[in-house]
Design a protein around this motif. Structure first.
Motif, PDB file in Angstrom:
ATOM      1  N   GLN A 249      18.895 -21.249  82.831  1.00  0.00           N
ATOM      2  CA  GLN A 249      18.474 -20.859  84.025  1.00  0.00           C
ATOM      3  C   GLN A 249      16.793 -20.671  84.385  1.00  0.00           C
ATOM      4  O   GLN A 249      16.536 -20.933  83.658  1.00  0.00           O
ATOM      5  CB  GLN A 249      18.413 -19.508  84.521  1.00  0.00           C
ATOM      6  N   SER A 250      16.045 -20.485  85.504  1.00  0.00           N
ATOM      7  CA  SER A 250      14.887 -20.417  85.380  1.00  0.00           C
ATOM      8  C   SER A 250      14.486 -18.959  84.907  1.00  0.00           C
ATOM      9  O   SER A 250      15.432 -18.191  84.203  1.00  0.00           O
ATOM     10  CB  SER A 250      14.270 -19.689  86.703  1.00  0.00           C
ATOM     11  N   LEU A 251      13.091 -18.957  84.703  1.00  0.00           N
ATOM     12  CA  LEU A 251      12.639 -16.935  83.768  1.00  0.00           C
ATOM     13  C   LEU A 251      13.587 -16.231  84.473  1.00  0.00           C
ATOM     14  O   LEU A 251      13.757 -14.802  84.177  1.00  0.00           O
ATOM     15  CB  LEU A 251      10.909 -17.615  83.345  1.00  0.00           C
ATOM     16  N   GLY A 252      12.626 -16.509  86.184  1.00  0.00           N
ATOM     17  CA  GLY A 252      12.584 -15.128  86.596  1.00  0.00           C
ATOM     18  C   GLY A 252      14.083 -15.030  87.047  1.00  0.00           C
ATOM     19  O   GLY A 252      14.639 -13.865  87.346  1.00  0.00           O
ATOM     20  N   ARG A 253      14.991 -16.144  87.164  1.00  0.00           N
ATOM     21  CA  ARG A 253      16.531 -16.222  87.060  1.00  0.00           C
ATOM     22  C   ARG A 253      17.125 -15.515  86.172  1.00  0.00           C
ATOM     23  O   ARG A 253      17.545 -14.547  86.124  1.00  0.00           O
ATOM     24  CB  ARG A 253      17.494 -17.153  87.439  1.00  0.00           C
TER      25      ARG A 253
ATOM     26  N   VAL B 107      14.919 -12.625  84.033  1.00  0.00           N
ATOM     27  CA  VAL B 107      15.574 -11.631  84.041  1.00  0.00           C
ATOM     28  C   VAL B 107      15.726 -11.015  84.924  1.00  0.00           C
ATOM     29  O   VAL B 107      16.597  -9.526  84.751  1.00  0.00           O
ATOM     30  CB  VAL B 107      13.687 -11.228  84.711  1.00  0.00           C
ATOM     31  N   LEU B 108      16.109 -11.693  85.767  1.00  0.00           N
ATOM     32  CA  LEU B 108      17.151 -10.747  87.186  1.00  0.00           C
ATOM     33  C   LEU B 108      18.108 -10.963  86.749  1.00  0.00           C
ATOM     34  O   LEU B 108      19.356  -9.694  86.479  1.00  0.00           O
ATOM     35  CB  LEU B 108      17.387 -11.773  88.644  1.00  0.00           C
TER      36      LEU B 108
ATOM     37  N   PHE C 193       2.772 -11.583  78.975  1.00  0.00           N
ATOM     38  CA  PHE C 193       3.922 -12.784  79.745  1.00  0.00           C
ATOM     39  C   PHE C 193       3.274 -14.245  79.581  1.00  0.00           C
ATOM     40  O   PHE C 193       3.870 -15.680  79.759  1.00  0.00           O
ATOM     41  CB  PHE C 193       2.866 -11.881  81.255  1.00  0.00           C
TER      42      PHE C 193
ATOM     43  N   PHE D  65       5.838 -17.221  78.791  1.00  0.00           N
ATOM     44  CA  PHE D  65       5.741 -18.436  80.010  1.00  0.00           C
ATOM     45  C   PHE D  65       5.342 -19.787  78.841  1.00  0.00           C
ATOM     46  O   PHE D  65       6.570 -20.377  78.949  1.00  0.00           O
ATOM     47  CB  PHE D  65       5.070 -18.369  81.057  1.00  0.00           C
TER      48      PHE D  65
ATOM     49  N   TRP E 243       8.875 -20.567  77.071  1.00  0.00           N
ATOM     50  CA  TRP E 243       9.849 -20.225  77.849  1.00  0.00           C
ATOM     51  C   TRP E 243       9.909 -22.188  77.933  1.00  0.00           C
ATOM     52  O   TRP E 243      11.381 -22.643  77.796  1.00  0.00           O
ATOM     53  CB  TRP E 243      10.103 -19.324  79.041  1.00  0.00           C
TER      54      TRP E 243
END
Length: 547
Positions: free
Chosen positions: A7-11, A13-14, A297, A301, A304
């Motif tokens: 998954q992406s980093l944003g996904r 976290v969600l 962050f 990043f 990641w």
């Protein structure tokens, strides 16, 4: 929900919020009450100052202050524990997934990564992920709640005092810019750090003594050069925080002066300075952490990106695998190009196959190619390399690898520990199983580490067992005793055994032999009893050992 690493980093976290929503809800609640109690401290300090100045010490309510302090300690500790726990869980899950992908992938796919670089990914980079999920998200919530509680309370007292925070906010912005700029140097430092760690690992593996290490002048010079690079980028990366942290102190000082001027102009009284000082202290934490969130962050990043690059590498079929598939598609035999010549092998199922040949003939390469084919076909195999790996855990954990041992397997392990002459590791079976072997088995000898891995292989319930020079650390008599006992115990029954050796003793204990040679590839193969007869190339190779 799929692997987190895909998954992406944003996904990610969600997903973390969705999976641990109730933990974060409790954490935010605890954080709210932390600031709810903390905002009372400046007003309490002002009230205390007025009571002291008025000579009314008897009116001080010590019980109230104690309860407020207790509430702050409890809720502050709870909020941090509740934020850090899911982050710890995430780090463990990511490590487990990445280790799983490495274990399931062909070694051809990650051979460009050194041991130090893999360690960097599994430990340092995933630790940065934990810092981001735990520390950074904690401080985001901390800032939002703190500002929503502190600003209205200070504005109710005197809204002009909010202007006095301008210097610290400006300095915080400069701090953020400088530290963000420094992150490109930090990223380079982390990349080199993996190479430096690999030098250290190779030093331990290959340079066992200080004397030998010091004799390797070229190695030391290379190691020193990489260390200097790492130190140089570390220095450049640290310059931003080094120069900007004093700016924050300057901002705090200017904020105090401005606030004191407003209090004087508005004739708010000397105790109001105590109140304002308390608010500066309470604002300082969230404002400082705002700038550090950017730093965390930025590091996360970069980490990641390195992790995702590794995952993509593990998911991409290597050229060697493509060649293996091309040569073996629809074939019963195993085909590979060895010394620029196509060689064909028919390993016998449920038999003991031995690959012989001089050092450097390609025995280990052959095993690795064959193991790659079996893995791609979904076969259940157990592979023990010449220098197998032991985790920094107990003997028991290294043998069972997280599986719950049943009594029958425990009994088998007890038998194998005695058979492989590992009883000297402890005073009894329990103490041996509980023994910590250290990272990569540094607390046992190389031969003992390999025999522990052989035991792990034997109880793995694999259909095919592949061992690379398994008995190099034992004498000829012990080797024969071990193989004879294994065959009598039925532990090798119904298994395809494939091993390498340059010992005649090992060959004689085997059923089939495949002899390879430099520049020639596969030279001769067949049943051992037939091949060891005179006038064969295998006979000529082992003639001196026969004497």
């Amino acid at each position: 929900m799929g692997d987190r690493l895909d998954q992406s980093l944003g996904r990610l976290v969600l997903r973390q919020f969705k999976e641990f929503w109730w933990v974060y809800l409790l954490a935010l609640t605890a954080m709210f009450f932390t600031h709810f109690f903390q905002v009372e401290l400046p007003f309490i300090a002002k009230e205390l100052g007025e009571l002291v100045l008025g000579g009314q010490m008897e009116k001080i309510s010590y019980g109230t202050y104690f309860l407020i302090a207790l509430g702050i300690i409890f809720f502050r500790t709870s909020s941090r524990a509740l934020f850090f726990w899911p982050a710890r869980v995430l780090q463990g899950k990511l490590q487990e997934e990445l280790m799983g992908k490495i274990e399931q992938s062909s070694p051809w796919r990650y051979r460009s990564y050194s041991s130090g670089q893999i360690y960097q990914l599994l430990v340092n980079d995933l630790m940065n992920m934990r810092a981001f999920i735990g520390f950074a998200l904690l401080q985001v919530g901390n800032i939002v709640i703190a500002v929503s509680i502190l600003v209205p309370r200070l504005a109710d007292f005197n809204s002009k005092l909010l202007l006095a925070f301008t210097p610290i906010i400006v300095c915080m912005g400069i701090f953020f810019l400088l530290t963000s700029y420094s992150q490109k140097f930090y990223k380079r430092m982390v990349d080199i750090q993996g190479d430096v760690q690999n030098f250290i690992i190779e030093t331990y593996e290959g340079k066992k003594s200080i004397k030998n290490f010091q004799a390797e002048d070229s190695f030391i010079q290379l190691f020193e050069g990489e260390c200097r690079k790492e130190l140089g980028f570390f220095f450049k990366g640290a310059m931003g925080p080094v120069f900007s942290i004093p700016l924050m102190r300057l901002g705090i000082g200017l904020t105090f002066l401005w606030g004191a001027y407003i209090i004087y102009s508005e004739k708010l009284g000397s105790t109001s300075l105590i109140l304002f000082s308390g608010f500066v202290f309470l604002f300082q934490g969230p404002l400082m952490f705002t700038s550090w969130i950017g730093v965390v962050f930025s590091r996360t990043f970069g980490s990641w990106q390195r992790i995702k690059k590794m995952v993509k590498t593990l998911q991409t079929e290597s050229l060697e695998e493509k060649n293996i598939h091309r040569l073996n598609e629809g074939q019963k035999h195993f085909n590979m190009v060895l010394w620029e010549k196509k060689s064909s092998f028919l390993f016998h199922p449920q038999g003991l196959n031995v690959i012989s040949g001089e050092t450097g003939a390609g025995k280990s390469t052959l095993l690795l190619h064959y193991a790659t084919r079996l893995k791609s076909e979904g076969r259940n195999i157990s592979y023990v390399a010449q220098q197998p790996y032991l985790y920094s855990d107990t003997v028991s954990s290294n043998i069972f690898l997280g599986r719950e041992p049943d009594p029958k397997k425990v009994k088998t392990v007890h038998f194998l520990l005695d058979l492989f002459q590992l009883g000297i590791l402890g005073k009894n079976f329990s103490s041996i199983m509980a023994m910590e072997v250290g990272e990569n088995g540094k607390r046992v000898s190389g031969g003992q580490a390999k025999r522990i891995c052989l035991i792990r292989s034997l109880i793995s319930e694999s259909d095919t067992v592949i061992w690379d020079d398994p008995f190099s650390s034992v004498d000829l008599i012990s080797e024969k005793e071990i193989m004879t006992a294994l065959q009598k115990s039925k532990l090798l029954a119904h298994k395809t055994i494939l091993l390498t050796s340059h010992r005649l003793s090992t060959v004689k204990l085997s059923d089939y032999i495949f002899h390879i040679a430099k520049d020639d590839g596969l030279v001769e193969s067949g049943p051992v009893k037939e091949i060891l007869k005179k006038k064969t190339k295998v006979y000529e190779y082992f003639k001196e050992q026969m004497v």
